[in-house]
Design a protein around this motif. Structure first.
Motif, PDB file in Angstrom:
ATOM      1  N   TYR A  17       0.928  -1.079  -0.001  1.00 14.66           N
ATOM      2  CA  TYR A  17       0.182   0.020  -0.020  1.00 14.66           C
ATOM      3  C   TYR A  17       0.988   1.375  -0.018  1.00 14.66           C
ATOM      4  CZ  TYR A  17      -2.481   3.165   3.334  1.00 14.66           C
ATOM      5  OH  TYR A  17      -2.840   4.285   4.043  1.00 14.66           O
ATOM      6  N   LYS A  20      -2.576   7.052  -1.625  1.00 15.92           N
ATOM      7  CA  LYS A  20      -3.835   6.916  -1.277  1.00 15.92           C
ATOM      8  C   LYS A  20      -4.656   8.060  -2.043  1.00 15.92           C
ATOM      9  CE  LYS A  20      -2.567   7.324   3.675  1.00 15.92           C
ATOM     10  NZ  LYS A  20      -2.576   7.745   5.059  1.00 15.92           N
ATOM     11  N   SER A 136      -5.084   3.447  11.051  1.00 15.81           N
ATOM     12  CA  SER A 136      -3.956   3.433   9.937  1.00 15.81           C
ATOM     13  C   SER A 136      -4.207   2.325   8.996  1.00 15.81           C
ATOM     14  CB  SER A 136      -2.695   2.874  10.796  1.00 15.81           C
ATOM     15  OG  SER A 136      -1.622   2.597  10.138  1.00 15.81           O
ATOM     16  N   GLY A 137      -4.028   2.529   7.666  1.00 18.68           N
ATOM     17  CA  GLY A 137      -4.448   1.852   6.484  1.00 18.68           C
ATOM     18  C   GLY A 137      -4.079   0.509   6.609  1.00 18.68           C
ATOM     19  N   SER A 138      -2.706  -0.012   7.121  1.00 19.26           N
ATOM     20  CA  SER A 138      -2.558  -1.318   7.096  1.00 19.26           C
ATOM     21  C   SER A 138      -2.976  -1.874   8.209  1.00 19.26           C
ATOM     22  CB  SER A 138      -0.967  -1.302   7.174  1.00 19.26           C
ATOM     23  OG  SER A 138      -0.557  -0.515   8.316  1.00 19.26           O
ATOM     24  N   ARG A 141      -5.820  -4.882   7.448  1.00 19.46           N
ATOM     25  CA  ARG A 141      -5.105  -6.243   7.265  1.00 19.46           C
ATOM     26  C   ARG A 141      -5.128  -7.055   8.465  1.00 19.46           C
ATOM     27  NH1 ARG A 141      -1.152  -3.581   3.085  1.00 19.46           N
ATOM     28  NH2 ARG A 141       0.206  -4.092   4.924  1.00 19.46           N
ATOM     29  N   SER A 189       2.909   7.753   6.595  1.00 20.45           N
ATOM     30  CA  SER A 189       1.692   8.879   6.204  1.00 20.45           C
ATOM     31  C   SER A 189       2.205   9.958   5.291  1.00 20.45           C
ATOM     32  CB  SER A 189       1.071   9.439   7.496  1.00 20.45           C
ATOM     33  OG  SER A 189       0.517   8.402   8.188  1.00 20.45           O
ATOM     34  N   HIS A 192       3.048   8.360   1.842  1.00 25.44           N
ATOM     35  CA  HIS A 192       1.843   8.151   0.801  1.00 25.44           C
ATOM     36  C   HIS A 192       1.638   9.405   0.260  1.00 25.44           C
ATOM     37  CE1 HIS A 192       0.659   4.150   2.311  1.00 25.44           C
ATOM     38  NE2 HIS A 192       0.885   4.555   3.757  1.00 25.44           N
TER      39      HIS A 192
HETATM   40  C1  DP6 Z   1       5.345   0.679   3.367  1.00 22.67           C
HETATM   41  O1  DP6 Z   1      -0.608   1.903   6.952  1.00 22.67           O
HETATM   42  O2  DP6 Z   1       1.594   2.740   8.121  1.00 22.67           O
HETATM   43  O3  DP6 Z   1       4.031  -0.684   5.247  1.00 22.67           O
HETATM   44  O4  DP6 Z   1      -2.511   4.626   6.681  1.00 22.67           O
HETATM   45  O5  DP6 Z   1      -0.733   6.528   6.771  1.00 22.67           O
HETATM   46  O6  DP6 Z   1      -0.904   4.799   8.805  1.00 22.67           O
HETATM   47  P1  DP6 Z   1      -1.133   5.044   7.318  1.00 22.67           P
HETATM   48  O7  DP6 Z   1       0.047   4.292   6.644  1.00 22.67           O
HETATM   49  P2  DP6 Z   1       0.708   2.753   6.844  1.00 22.67           P
HETATM   50  O8  DP6 Z   1       1.586   2.519   5.498  1.00 22.67           O
HETATM   51  C2  DP6 Z   1       2.091   1.243   5.330  1.00 22.67           C
HETATM   52  C3  DP6 Z   1       3.056   1.452   4.281  1.00 22.67           C
HETATM   53  C4  DP6 Z   1       4.005   0.081   3.932  1.00 22.67           C
HETATM   54  C5  DP6 Z   1       3.273  -0.920   3.052  1.00 22.67           C
HETATM   55  C6  DP6 Z   1       2.206  -1.634   3.400  1.00 22.67           C
HETATM   56  O9  DP6 Z   1       1.980  -1.870   4.841  1.00 22.67           O
HETATM   57  O10 DP6 Z   1       1.330  -1.976   2.536  1.00 22.67           O
END
Ligand code: DP6
Length: 336
Positions: A17, A20, A136-138, A141, A189, A192
């Motif tokens: 990810y 955004k 937090s996006g990840s 999962r 963040s 992204h």
């Molecule tokens: C490189 O989930 O930490 O680990 O949503 O802004 O909190 P926010 O970001 P975050 O981004 C993770 C980025 C990564 C790739 C991934 O885990 O998919």
């Protein structure tokens, strides 16, 4: 009031990810695929309490003077339940925050489940994933066990994670080699946000749907070579975007984000040599210098020995993870 304790594990993305379309709701530009990690666990207790005038938040045994990101997430839970009660929160990780695991992933997954449960909400996994994603996006999962895909969607209701396969489906091992304890200069963040400035940004996204299909298919077929090659190339594609994401102004202008330390490169090169010597191992890297070495359980000891051989006097730390359970409640108490 009810008090609940939840456990959630961090996760490692095999398809990342990075970028955004909505930075408030954390709606990503592409699907991502991960494994939930056994050796990176957060345990969080939430208790809503009518006698509190503000949230009380303890992290790793230390009382904070407040944590805006956690309180904002509690606000989401309060809004869902129609409550205005503040909460005691105690949260603890089994891994150091500098270890290169996404502590926000396990942290917000555990907070979502413990908070929702403590306030009396019974949320299906889909809604729990949607809630965790906003922290937090990840984290969306980390709600699920084993191998997981986050469907990017285009709105709050359509962006959530689903399980691809349970932990016992494949005996993959993540050997995380922590080569530097220095805090990263640019948070995920911010990374992204900067990604869209990269000249490789649109190129990365163009190939994404096919790549996601290939990696998912390789996981389902336990095809380690196809899986490893695409995973390793995909990590470098994310870092190619980061390396070409200019930021800062004036004399502080930088041409890109270097998440790597010198030893990161040392290990990446070593992995290529080990493969040439018939050791089946591939690497991936998140937004930090830690190198995640992915192999199957039969080769884990060989990979650890290979790391120790080149480590010599260096101060590296190794964390070994297998596919882990999803977020779950370990204690629910009615303290009324
Ligand atoms: C490189 O989930 O930490 O680990 O949503 O802004 O909190 P926010 O970001 P975050 O981004 C993770 C980025 C990564 C790739 C991934 O885990 O998919």
């Amino acid at each position: 009031m009810l008090r609940a304790t939840a456990v959630a594990h961090s996760n490692l993305a095999f398809v990342k990810y990075w970028g955004k379309v909505d930075h408030t709701l954390n709606i990503p530009t592409n699907n991502s695929i991960s494994m939930t990690l056994s050796d990176a666990k957060t345990t969080t207790t939430v208790e809503f309490d009518a006698s509190l005038a503000a949230d009380e938040i303890e992290i790793g045994g230390v009382m904070t003077s407040g944590d805006a990101r956690i309180s904002k997430h509690l606000d989401r839970i309060r809004a869902m339940a129609g409550s205005d009660l503040f909460a005691h929160v105690q949260t603890r990780n089994t891994f150091p925050s500098s270890a290169g695991f996404a502590s926000s992933a396990s942290g917000f997954a555990a907070l979502s489940l413990a908070g929702a449960s403590a306030i009396g909400l019974t949320l299906p996994d889909k809604e729990l994933s949607m809630l965790a994603r906003q922290g937090s996006g990840s984290a969306c999962r980390s709600i699920h066990a084993g191998f997981v895909e986050w469907l990017h969607g285009s709105s709050h209701e359509t962006s959530y994670a689903v399980q691809v396969a349970p932990p016992e489906h494949w005996d993959l091992v993540d050997i995380a080699v922590v080569v530097s304890a220095e805090a990263k200069e640019i948070s995920s963040s911010t990374g992204h946000k900067l990604a869209e400035n990269s000249l490789f940004w649109s190129e990365r996204l163009r190939g994404m749907p096919a790549l996601v299909d290939t990696v998912r298919g390789a996981i389902l077929n336990r095809d380690f070579e196809t899986f490893g090659r695409h995973m390793e190339a995909e990590a470098l594609s994310m870092h190619a975007v980061a390396l070409t994401s200019p930021h800062g102004n004036g004399n502080a202008w930088k041409s890109g984000i270097y998440y790597w330390a010198p030893d990161t490169l040392l290990l990446m090169t070593a992995v290529q040599n080990w493969r040439a010597d018939n050791l089946p191992v591939y690497f991936t890297l998140d937004a930090g210098p830690t190198v995640h070495l992915i192999t199957t359980s039969g080769h884990a000891a060989g990979v650890i020995a290979a790391v120790e051989h080149i480590q010599q006097e260096k101060d590296w730390r190794i964390f070994v993870s297998r596919p882990a359970p999803g977020a779950h409640i370990i204690k629910n108490e009615d303290s009324r």
